[in-house]
Design a protein around this motif. Structure first.
Motif, PDB file in Angstrom:
ATOM      1  N   LYS A 120       0.859  -1.172   0.000  1.00  0.00           N
ATOM      2  CA  LYS A 120       0.000   0.000   0.000  1.00  0.00           C
ATOM      3  C   LYS A 120       0.906   1.236   0.000  1.00  0.00           C
ATOM      4  CE  LYS A 120      -3.422   2.069   3.030  1.00  0.00           C
ATOM      5  NZ  LYS A 120      -4.272   1.813   4.197  1.00  0.00           N
ATOM      6  N   TYR A 121       0.562   2.241  -0.777  1.00  0.00           N
ATOM      7  CA  TYR A 121       1.422   3.415  -0.836  1.00  0.00           C
ATOM      8  C   TYR A 121       1.257   4.280   0.413  1.00  0.00           C
ATOM      9  CZ  TYR A 121       3.415   7.866  -1.930  1.00  0.00           C
ATOM     10  OH  TYR A 121       4.159   9.016  -1.850  1.00  0.00           O
ATOM     11  N   ILE A 122       2.338   4.534   1.070  1.00  0.00           N
ATOM     12  CA  ILE A 122       2.324   5.418   2.233  1.00  0.00           C
ATOM     13  C   ILE A 122       3.403   6.479   2.027  1.00  0.00           C
ATOM     14  CG2 ILE A 122       2.697   5.550   4.732  1.00  0.00           C
ATOM     15  CD1 ILE A 122       1.847   2.472   4.635  1.00  0.00           C
ATOM     16  N   PRO A 123       3.011   7.760   2.091  1.00  0.00           N
ATOM     17  CA  PRO A 123       3.996   8.807   1.811  1.00  0.00           C
ATOM     18  C   PRO A 123       5.178   8.751   2.773  1.00  0.00           C
ATOM     19  CG  PRO A 123       1.771   9.727   1.971  1.00  0.00           C
ATOM     20  CD  PRO A 123       1.683   8.307   2.420  1.00  0.00           C
TER      21      PRO A 123
ATOM     22  N   PRO B 143      -3.248  18.797  13.800  1.00  0.00           N
ATOM     23  CA  PRO B 143      -4.005  17.598  14.201  1.00  0.00           C
ATOM     24  C   PRO B 143      -4.620  16.874  12.996  1.00  0.00           C
ATOM     25  CG  PRO B 143      -4.455  19.393  15.711  1.00  0.00           C
ATOM     26  CD  PRO B 143      -3.592  19.968  14.630  1.00  0.00           C
ATOM     27  N   ASP B 144      -5.077  17.628  12.001  1.00  0.00           N
ATOM     28  CA  ASP B 144      -5.636  16.999  10.794  1.00  0.00           C
ATOM     29  C   ASP B 144      -4.623  16.097  10.096  1.00  0.00           C
ATOM     30  OD1 ASP B 144      -8.140  17.934  10.945  1.00  0.00           O
ATOM     31  OD2 ASP B 144      -7.904  19.566   9.487  1.00  0.00           O
ATOM     32  N   GLN B 145      -3.386  16.595  10.079  1.00  0.00           N
ATOM     33  CA  GLN B 145      -2.325  15.818   9.431  1.00  0.00           C
ATOM     34  C   GLN B 145      -2.105  14.510  10.179  1.00  0.00           C
ATOM     35  OE1 GLN B 145      -0.264  16.782   6.533  1.00  0.00           O
ATOM     36  NE2 GLN B 145      -0.145  14.565   6.775  1.00  0.00           N
ATOM     37  N   PHE B 146      -2.084  14.619  11.508  1.00  0.00           N
ATOM     38  CA  PHE B 146      -1.931  13.403  12.321  1.00  0.00           C
ATOM     39  C   PHE B 146      -3.046  12.409  12.021  1.00  0.00           C
ATOM     40  CE2 PHE B 146      -3.712  11.319  16.122  1.00  0.00           C
ATOM     41  CZ  PHE B 146      -2.734  10.350  16.297  1.00  0.00           C
ATOM     42  N   ARG B 147      -4.290  12.921  11.973  1.00  0.00           N
ATOM     43  CA  ARG B 147      -5.426  12.014  11.722  1.00  0.00           C
ATOM     44  C   ARG B 147      -5.298  11.368  10.352  1.00  0.00           C
ATOM     45  NH1 ARG B 147      -8.407  15.874  14.977  1.00  0.00           N
ATOM     46  NH2 ARG B 147      -8.762  17.141  13.126  1.00  0.00           N
ATOM     47  N   LYS B 148      -4.861  12.168   9.370  1.00  0.00           N
ATOM     48  CA  LYS B 148      -4.679  11.620   8.035  1.00  0.00           C
ATOM     49  C   LYS B 148      -3.569  10.558   8.038  1.00  0.00           C
ATOM     50  CE  LYS B 148      -4.047  12.844   3.276  1.00  0.00           C
ATOM     51  NZ  LYS B 148      -3.499  13.762   2.304  1.00  0.00           N
ATOM     52  N   ASP B 149      -2.476  10.886   8.716  1.00  0.00           N
ATOM     53  CA  ASP B 149      -1.340   9.955   8.754  1.00  0.00           C
ATOM     54  C   ASP B 149      -1.746   8.598   9.329  1.00  0.00           C
ATOM     55  OD1 ASP B 149       0.541  11.651   7.611  1.00  0.00           O
ATOM     56  OD2 ASP B 149       1.271  12.423   9.526  1.00  0.00           O
TER      57      ASP B 149
END
Lengths: 208, 208
Positions: B4-7, B45-51
């Motif tokens: 799975k692609y993970i940045p 926090p949005d970035q964390f949730r996305k990550d």
């Protein structure tokens, strides 16, 4: 160049290109292709050309880049065409290793002052630098304008040290303590996070 | 999760979140908001949730994240839920400092073997680890499966050491030598490039 948007990744690659160019110079190369400049960097020559295009037009199509000129230009762009003095706080094992580290001088960067609060370390001379009492930092930085500080203290002391650095006039902090710092937005903070690098590497080995 | 692609940036943030969570645990927090998990990280926090959404569904809307559970999950995702052994080559000042560095153990990473080719260093014991002759590396890694190696030798010796590591079975290299390595594509290489970090910081101070 002020206020022009330059991607962070471009900025981080500039010293890396410079190092490869310095290697080419050592090999007495006068002209280098973008491919040679990117040698073993995992960066495509196109990316290099795009990165330096932020700063002007360099090189000649089909000929390549004048190594000396590009070194001079990159040093000028980064701001290390003259020697840049930095300070270091925390002369433990990592701090002492950094004072002795040879990689900085290649980029014209010199650790000029080292500070600690441990009476056993104050006064010691490492690589010609006398370890000074941390309480003298503000006074010393009043005499000599130094903008960059390296933090090598334990994680639980890093925030306090960083705040004192900022109070003393430091505008950019390179933090080796494995913790995040909470500083005013105008202060630039970079992290060298060795454990996280290892963690990412282990993740990749397990998952990719 | 395989394939799975993970940045890459997401991967690099995972150990950082984990460290903040371990701090929250130390402060006896049981439940934490994404804001608390991102405290002073310069990460929204949005970035964390996305990550973390790459790895499943965690936390409860309006409640927060179970600190212990998320620590366990992140350790599992990264692959450090059990102790991970790594080797280090080059027991100079930086190498010795890394052997003594406390930041690795927080992430369950242990430098288990240290190697050098200097007879004056071989046999020395640092932090309970005996420095071994580098020529023993292949033999030792035949007995014990270790996949990650740290390089702390001078720049002009790094490539040769890296190749020998790969020959001995190492699949991931963390390189502290200020030079780039040319290794097979299947080998993961990360760089801790202290001089470049300082260079980038100086650029930002001069230009932004």
């Amino acid at each position: 160049m002020k206020n022009k948007y330059i991607p962070d990744d471009t900025i981080r690659r500039l010293p890396v290109y410079l190092r490869n160019l310095l290697n080419l110079k050592k090999q007495e190369k006068k002209i280098a292709s973008s491919k040679e400049i990117c040698f073993s960097l995992n960066i495509l020559p196109d990316q290099f050309r795009k990165d330096i295009s932020y700063f002007g037009t360099f090189g000649k199509r089909g000929v390549g880049y004048d190594v000396d000129k590009l070194i001079y230009t990159l040093e000028k762009i980064i701001g290390i065409d003259k020697k840049v003095k930095v300070i270091l706080v925390g002369v433990g094992r990592l701090g002492s290793a950094l004072i002795r580290y040879k990689g900085f001088s290649a980029l014209n960067i010199e650790i000029s002052y080292a500070f600690d609060n441990d009476p056993k370390k104050i006064g010691k001379i490492i690589e010609g630098i006398e370890v000074k009492d941390i309480e003298k930092m503000e006074e010393i930085l009043k005499e000599e304008k130094i903008l960059v500080g390296i933090i090598c203290v334990p994680a639980n002391k890093a925030q306090k040290v960083a705040e004192y650095m900022v109070k003393s006039g430091i505008k950019g902090v390179l933090n080796f303590a494995p913790t995040t710092l909470n500083l005013p937005k105008k202060i630039f903070v970079s992290y060298v996070d060795m454990a996280s690098e290892l963690g990412s590497l282990i993740f990749k080995l397990n998952n990719l």
